[in-house]
Design an enzyme around this catalytic site. Structure first.
Site: not given
Ligand code: MG
Length: 547
Positions: A201, A206, A242
């Site tokens: 995700d 991130l 993603e």
């Protein structure tokens, strides 16, 4: 060449355990229910199930607000039920990937609770804090129009914490060694419990450096670290990202040496595909395909139409976006976050079977691996009275029984669609199973054929020039076999003249009896219906196997 890269020719099916089937009558989908439908998925031809988050969570963002990474939320069953599900999937030869949501945690997570309570807690630095409200607090929201800030004051901590997503999802400081070690531990845990990889995700967020006044430089090394760990623990596991980024950045995610992520959802193609379907102008789609052509040998794109999120049109030009809005989401209530459309596909396409077939035929034949969202196979609709993305996250419609067969209990705690067009009495698996002409049976046949077309997954490809406006022609070649696909985006018939590069050979229609023999100059003349499509093979090889 390694021929057993399973994900290259996979059929991925994305589902939420909560929305799929309730096995115990409490009105919430669970692992027991899902396990009993694995045969259905195997029959459809699915080879890889992507499970959306099922971890303990306050569930304020569809489970993407994780409060415990090492467990199953009790409302979906026990860890034992999960293992039963995994075992059954394995028996059917199906792989399972799970969501890895480690950009942030729920503010209910024990780490955040410890962090906010005590500045000396070892978990304090696992999150991102600021004593003063940063000047850019109102920038970079993931949910503009709904979310007001990315920095929220926490009374307990006496400081502001950073949250790229909603304020109940505090960002983890993914540059802290302790956080990185914990991410590996989470991966190791689920790998040991049988998963074939992770759908990661929010990857661009991130890997960003985070903090007040900190330049948000991306550290792609984290992806390399994760990949290294993944492959050490399980050689055939994959990372599917993603990452809605511009094509120039793709190679940072795949890694020049193919040493980062194996798969990425193809957002550039997704957005231009909808533009092409809205306008019959395929030029931006062709460019997006060509822009995403180059990738390392073992890497693969995942093509999709809709997912559990909104259709994000943020990378189209303003004029292009307005055309897609006008065609598929003209009302404000259908749009979301100033950039997308929140409807499911069938209502967007006016439930026009020709257009639905065109759309799925494209997903199955664009270069890469196809992904379906649950309910797509029967053409489920949405409920626009539900907030934000929830409108497309309703209960799977199994039958015309009360509550659509989703639960045998007295009430469903997942919204069930009852309207006269897309409600469960009209659209459900049971009825479509019995109708040879249903979308479900059409889908099953296409998936079966798609699995027999490894040229699409493995082969080299090029766009063929045609004389016809609005017709996309792609030519694949692999191991001496050639595949040509044609898709007519126009609402009018088209005559296409192409050469597939094979001298004098018949192109065999894989879906119907429209075989084409070339003229003396080796050119084919093919008539396509409005929104018509063809899959042709030539080269004399009837079936090509990857092994
Ligand atoms: Mg239940």
């Amino acid at each position: 060449m390694i021929n057993d890269l399973w994900y290259k020719n996979a059929i991925i099916y994305c589902l939420s355990v909560e929305k799929y089937l309730d096995g115990n009558g409490d009105g919430i989908g669970d692992f027991a229910g899902l396990t009993s439908r694995l045969d259905y998925l195997a029959g459809l031809g699915v080879t890889c199930v992507w499970l959306q988050p099922f971890y303990p969570s306050p569930d304020r963002d569809n489970g993407y607000d994780v409060a415990e990474f090492y467990g199953v939320d009790p409302k979906y069953g026990t860890l034992g039920d999960y293992v039963e599900f995994m075992n059954h999937a394995k028996q059917l030869g199906m792989r399972v990937i799970v969501d890895l949501v480690v950009n942030h945690t729920s503010i209910n997570h024990p780490w955040f609770r410890a962090a906010r309570k005590d500045p000396k807690s070892p978990f304090r630095d696992w999150y991102v804090w600021s004593k003063k409200r940063p000047a850019d607090h109102d920038e970079g929201m993931v949910f503009p129009g709904v979310q007001k800030t990315t920095w929220t004051y926490d009374e307990v901590a006496g400081e502001y914490y950073f949250h790229r997503f909603y304020d109940h999802q505090a960002d983890l400081n993914t540059h802290h060694p302790g956080v990185r070690e914990e991410i590996r531990r989470i991966m190791g845990f689920w790998l040991e419990l049988g998963v074939s990889g992770f759908r990661m995700d929010a990857v661009p967020f991130l890997i960003e450096r985070k903090g007040a006044g900190v330049k948000p430089v991306k550290d792609y090394e984290l992806l390399h670290e994760m990949r290294d760990f993944l492959q050490w623990r399980r050689g055939d596991a994959i990372l599917l990202a993603e990452a809605n980024v511009v094509p120039d950045e793709n190679m940072h995610y795949f890694g020049e040496a193919g040493d980062r992520l194996q798969m990425m959802l193809n957002f550039p193609v997704n957005q231009r595909l909808f533009y092409a379907m809205a306008t019959a102008d395929i030029r931006p789609l062709v460019k997006a395909l060509e822009d995403t052509y180059w990738r390392p040998h073992a890497a693969q794109w995942v093509n999709f139409l809709r997912s559990h999120d909104e259709l994000d049109l943020g990378r189209l030009t303003e004029a292009q976006r307005q055309k897609v809005f006008a065609a598929f989401g003209p009302e404000k209530s259908m749009q979301l976050y100033n950039r997308g459309i929140r409807r499911r596909l069938a209502p967007m396409l006016g439930n026009d079977r020709r257009r639905l077939e065109l759309a799925y035929s494209l997903v199955f034949t664009l270069p890469g691996t196809p992904m379906l969202g649950y309910g797509d196979e029967i053409g489920m609709g949405d409920d626009l009275s539900l907030p934000e993305r929830e409108c497309a996250r309703t209960a799977m419609q199994w039958s015309a029984d009360p509550l659509g067969g989703f639960t045998a209990g007295p009430r469903s705690r997942v919204p069930v669609i009852k309207d006269p067009w897309y409600g469960f009495e009209k659209v459900n698996v049971e009825a479509q199973r019995r109708d040879p002409h249903s979308l479900l049976n059409w889908m099953e046949r296409k998936i079966r054929m798609r699995r027999e077309c490894p040229e699409i997954s493995w082969g080299d490809w090029k766009i063929l020039k045609t004389s016809a406006d609005g017709v996309l022609a792609i030519h694949y070649s692999w191991k001496g076999s050639r595949l040509t696909t044609l898709h007519n985006f126009a609402d009018e018939p088209r005559v296409v003249r192409i050469s597939d590069g094979a001298s004098g050979q018949t192109m065999v229609d894989l879906l119907a009896s429209h075989d084409s023999t070339p003229d003396k100059r080796g050119r084919h003349r093919i008539e396509l219906e409005p929104f018509g499509y063809r899959w042709f093979r030539s080269g004399g090889i009837d079936h090509v196997s990857t092994v």
